[in-house]
Each structure stands twice: as structure tokens, then as C-alpha cells.
Design an enzyme around this catalytic site. Structure first.
Site, PDB file in Angstrom:
ATOM      1  N   LYS A  94      57.134 -18.983  39.718  1.00  0.00           N
ATOM      2  CA  LYS A  94      56.210 -18.070  40.403  1.00  0.00           C
ATOM      3  C   LYS A  94      56.628 -16.602  40.304  1.00  0.00           C
ATOM      4  O   LYS A  94      55.786 -15.711  40.293  1.00  0.00           O
ATOM      5  CB  LYS A  94      56.058 -18.462  41.869  1.00  0.00           C
ATOM      6  CG  LYS A  94      55.134 -19.660  42.065  1.00  0.00           C
ATOM      7  CD  LYS A  94      54.671 -19.767  43.508  1.00  0.00           C
ATOM      8  CE  LYS A  94      53.662 -20.886  43.670  1.00  0.00           C
ATOM      9  NZ  LYS A  94      54.297 -22.224  43.565  1.00  0.00           N
ATOM     10  N   GLU A 116      48.274 -14.607  50.756  1.00  0.00           N
ATOM     11  CA  GLU A 116      48.388 -15.745  51.649  1.00  0.00           C
ATOM     12  C   GLU A 116      49.442 -16.679  51.057  1.00  0.00           C
ATOM     13  O   GLU A 116      49.799 -16.568  49.891  1.00  0.00           O
ATOM     14  CB  GLU A 116      47.062 -16.491  51.747  1.00  0.00           C
ATOM     15  CG  GLU A 116      46.763 -17.440  50.582  1.00  0.00           C
ATOM     16  CD  GLU A 116      46.478 -16.736  49.256  1.00  0.00           C
ATOM     17  OE1 GLU A 116      46.091 -15.534  49.295  1.00  0.00           O
ATOM     18  OE2 GLU A 116      46.659 -17.364  48.199  1.00  0.00           O
ATOM     19  N   SER A 382      59.041 -26.660  36.520  1.00  0.00           N
ATOM     20  CA  SER A 382      58.572 -25.421  37.138  1.00  0.00           C
ATOM     21  C   SER A 382      59.469 -24.883  38.249  1.00  0.00           C
ATOM     22  O   SER A 382      59.480 -23.686  38.502  1.00  0.00           O
ATOM     23  CB  SER A 382      57.147 -25.616  37.670  1.00  0.00           C
ATOM     24  OG  SER A 382      57.082 -26.744  38.533  1.00  0.00           O
TER      25      SER A 382
HETATM   26  C1  LIG Z   1      53.595 -23.435  43.351  1.00  0.00           C
HETATM   27  C2  LIG Z   1      54.309 -24.356  42.470  1.00  0.00           C
HETATM   28  C3  LIG Z   1      53.627 -25.179  41.538  1.00  0.00           C
HETATM   29  C4  LIG Z   1      52.128 -25.222  41.430  1.00  0.00           C
HETATM   30  O1  LIG Z   1      51.527 -24.040  41.012  1.00  0.00           O
HETATM   31  P1  LIG Z   1      50.862 -23.860  39.569  1.00  0.00           P
HETATM   32  O2  LIG Z   1      50.101 -22.609  39.692  1.00  0.00           O
HETATM   33  O3  LIG Z   1      49.997 -25.053  39.319  1.00  0.00           O
HETATM   34  O4  LIG Z   1      51.959 -23.777  38.587  1.00  0.00           O
HETATM   35  C5  LIG Z   1      54.368 -25.982  40.689  1.00  0.00           C
HETATM   36  N1  LIG Z   1      55.718 -26.016  40.763  1.00  0.00           N
HETATM   37  C6  LIG Z   1      56.414 -25.265  41.649  1.00  0.00           C
HETATM   38  C7  LIG Z   1      57.889 -25.353  41.662  1.00  0.00           C
HETATM   39  C8  LIG Z   1      55.726 -24.422  42.539  1.00  0.00           C
HETATM   40  O5  LIG Z   1      56.422 -23.681  43.416  1.00  0.00           O
END
Ligand SMILES: *Cc1c(COP(=O)(O)O)cnc(C)c1O
Length: 402
Positions: A94, A116, A382
Site C-alpha cells: 500500500k 477513510e 502483498s
Molecule cells: C489492503 C491489502 C490488500 C487488498 O488490497 P488490494 O487493493 O486488492 O491490493 C491485500 N493485501 C494486503 C497486505 C493489504 O493490506
């Protein structure tokens, strides 16, 4: 796929075929146009590009590595690789778009970032970016979410952000969005609204995708360096879809790479027990844009659920909606149970504790590797799982001998 994909999508008005656009009240429409115009000029300037590059390298610690999972591949088959966004500063992908959005805010002369947050992950990433640039930061969060995600509330406050508790309605994400927009409209000249995924009105899905493209650009080069070829399969979890767009974007034009977006199957695919937008949704409008949407007969968003709070959104990015219709990406779902299993498998076989969101992608990759043992699978990991430890131990510890 067309060679000029990024020139073609989105259209000038922010459409990915029929999806996207900016369905907002006139005051906001003017603001969105201003942001789009500024983005087009500023993001192409030498100063902006070199400052963002320097931030990525020296502050975020990029490039994040690509890692080959030896023990996981041995057990499940295939060759499984991870793009380690869990090692990006603040522990998830993010920050890639939050630093980009905040840098744009600085170049536009804005003084305040506003957003938000549901589980608090986007709020923490944005508060981090605000601290870096010395901008004010206001995060709107439902009171129910504030109680549930207390550590993230503490993080945002430590980072210097103001957390505004929202006490209307169900006191969760939807009310927080309304509250943040109201506050934004009071002072749009000094403020920029920072969206947390590839969703919302144009130009946000495009800007967030562009800021996340670094994930795919790095991963493609790193994977090629390691193996001399492209990955056969690329897998990412999809909430709004930002980490997935980031990694997919580098492979869209490589038809030999199969792309998989993994949505949360939750407890079951019964209404209210999942957030598998692509499997169960129909085209509709939410938060100012058109996309696949889990909706009631009257078009209102349905209640959604997932063990991973970052994935429980009833809509999905407009670009994903198009990529589904043209069959470039396969969308499927993974339930809570499989995600928790994968969370422990990656922890115990590789020493990497993933975020519950990312564990959905890992679970799907393990299935894929078993079905196609002679192929390679690149997973966008992610984020890291530190935020999920207490929850996992309290709810699933016994099942995994803790
Ligand atoms: C917020 C988040 C997601 C989901 O958000 P996307 O916009 O779909 O990538 C996925 N993995 C993590 C670790 C997150 O914090």
C-alpha cells in the site's frame, strides 16, 4: 492483447471498456478533473519521477526481492516464487501508491491528506506518507473498526495522523467513506483525497495502478534474471485490486503468462458470507465508478465478509472488471479455511508469515502448482502477517497446535 494497452486504457474519461468513469456530484467532478489534469503533467515531469525513484530506493527499501520457495515447491510441486511486498517499508504494497499520492499532493501545493480506512492498513500507510512529507493527515474510521483494529489506530496516532471516529449507521467502512468525503468537500483547495486501491472515480484507479506498476516492473526483471524466462503463472489476491494490478500490468501483453486474481470466498459463497465479487457480482455502480458489484435487487451493495479484512469490498477495480470480460485474467476464490492453511504452510515451510490477504494468493498458488507441476508460479506476497497474529492465535491456534 493490444500493444498500446496503457495508451488505450483508461480512455480520456477514465473508462476501461464499459467500466470505471466518474459518477460523482458536480463539485467533486470539478475536483477529479483538476487532479487528473495535474497528474498528467506532474507525473511526467523529471523532478517528480526522480524524487519518487529516490523515495522508493532510500526510504521504502525497493526493489523488494523475488524469492524462490524451495521447501514449498518440493512439497506442492511446480516452482513457486514470491514477490516480497511484505518487505516494502511499513509491511505491504500500500505504501507504493500512498507515497505517489502524497508526492502528487506536495507538487499540487496541498497541505492535507484525507482518507477513510476499514481495517486501518490504508490509514497507516497514508499516515506514514504524510509524516514523510510533513503534510497533515486526517483518517476517518468507523467506531466499530477502531475497537477491532486498535493497534492500527495507535500506529496512525503515533505517526501524527488525526483519527476521526465515525459513529453513524453501522459505524464501519461505508460510513467512514461518507464522513471523509464530507470533510474533503469543506476544503478541497488545501486537501487531497487519497484512495486506498484501484477503485473510486477517475483518475484514482489509473493513478493507483500506475504507482503500483513498480511491483510488476521489478518482478519481471528479477524473475528473468533468476530463470531466463517469464513466469508461466502470476497470482495475486484481489480486494479492490491494487496489488494485483501492480504485478499483472507487466505481464498483460505476454500471452504466455496466465494471470490469476484471487478473491475471498469467506465461509461459503452464500450471500453475506464472502466477497467474491467476480464470481457472484453483476455490473453496477459504487463509490463513483462502474464495476462488478455484489448488489441487492435495488443496486445497493450487499454485506460482505472475509477473514482478511483488506479483501472484504463488495466492488472491484474497473480495470479488473474489463480484464475479466476480455478473459485476460482468470478470477477465482479461496475460502477462509484454505487461506489459514496457507498462512501456516508458508510460515512453517519458509519462515515467512504472510498477511491473511496475501495468504489467499498463496493458497491458490499451492493448488495451481499441484495441478501444473511443470510450471512456475509467481505470487505477489502483498504484505506481512504481523497485524494478524493475535486474531489467528485466538481463532485458529488450537487447530495448529499453538
Ligand atoms: C489492503 C491489502 C490488500 C487488498 O488490497 P488490494 O487493493 O486488492 O491490493 C491485500 N493485501 C494486503 C497486505 C493489504 O493490506
Amino acid at each position: 492483447m493490444s500493444e498500446n494497452y496503457f495508451k488505450k486504457y483508461p480512455s480520456k474519461d477514465g473508462f476501461y471498456k464499459e467500466y470505471g468513469g466518474a459518477f460523482v456530484p458536480p463539485v467533486l467532478e470539478k475536483e477529479m478533473k483538476k487532479i487528473a489534469d495535474s497528474y498528467f503533467t506532474i507525473s511526467k515531469s523529471h523532478n517528480f519521477i526522480s524524487e519518487l525513484r529516490s523515495i522508493r530506493k532510500h526510504y521504502q527499501g525497493r526493489p523488494t526481492p523475488v524469492y524462490f520457495c524451495n521447501r514449498l515447491s518440493e512439497k506442492y510441486g511446480g516452482r513457486i516464487y514470491l514477490k516480497r511486498e511484505d518487505l516494502n517499508h511499513s509491511g505491504a504494497h500500500k505504501l507504493n501508491h500512498c507515497m505517489g499520492e502524497a508526492l502528487l499532493a506536495k507538487y499540487m501545493g496541498k497541505k492535507r491528506l484525507i482518507a477513510e480506512t476499514g481495517a486501518g492498513q490504508h490509514g497507516v500507510a497514508l499516515a506514514t506518507a504524510a509524516a514523510y512529507f510533513g503534510l497533515e493527515c486526517e483518517i476517518h474510521m468507523g467506531e466499530v473498526d477502531m475497537k477491532k483494529e486498535h493497534p492500527n489506530v495507535a500506529r496512525m496516532k503515533i505517526l501524527g495522523a488525526e483519527v476521526i471516529p465515525v459513529s453513524s449507521g453501522l459505524k464501519t467502512l461505508k460510513e467512514a467513506v461518507d464522513s471523509a468525503f464530507q470533510s474533503y468537500l469543506k476544503d478541497p483547495d488545501n486537501t487531497i483525497y487519497c484512495i486506498g486501491s484501484v477503485v473510486g472515480p477517475h483518475p484514482f484507479p489509473m493513478m493507483v495502478r500506475d504507482f503500483q506498476r513498480i511491483v510488476g516492473i521489478e518482478a519481471k526483471e528479477q524473475f528473468f534474471d533468476m530463470t531466463g524466462e517469464l513466469p508461466d503463472n502470476v497470482v495475486a489476491c484481489v480486494g479492490g485490486g491494487s496489488n494485483a494490478m501492480g504485478i499483472f500490468s507487466s505481464f498483460l501483453e505476454d500471452d504466455e503468462c496466465s494471470l490469476y486474481g484471487v478473491e475471498p470466498g469467506g465461509l461459503s459463497l452464500k450471500k453475506g458470507e464472502h466477497a467474491a465479487t467476480m464470481t457472484k457480482g453483476k455490473p453496477g455502480t459504487i463509490h463513483g465508478f462502474k464495476c462488478y458489484l455484489l448488489q441487492e435487487e435495488d443496486g445497493q451493495p450487499q454485506p460482505v465478509y472475509s477473514v482478511a479484512s483488506g479483501l472484504d469490498y463488495p466492488g472491484v477495480g474497473p480495470e479488473h472488471s474489463m480484464l475479466r470480460d476480455i478473459n485476460r485474467v482468470t478470477y477465482d476464490s479461496v475460502g477462509d479455511k484454505e487461506a489459514i492453511d496457507a498462512f501456516f504452510e508458508l510460515s512453517r515451510l519458509e519462515g515467512i508469515i504472510p498477511a491473511l490477504e496475501s495468504a489467499h494468493a498463496v493458497a491458490y498458488a499451492l493448488k495451481l502448482a499441484g495441478e501444473k507441476p511443470h510450471t512456475s508460479v509467481l505470487v505477489n506476497l502483498s504484505g506481512r502477517g504481523d497485524k494478524d497474529l493475535d486474531f489467528v492465535i485466538d481463532n485458529y491456534g488450537k487447530d495448529y497446535q499453538i
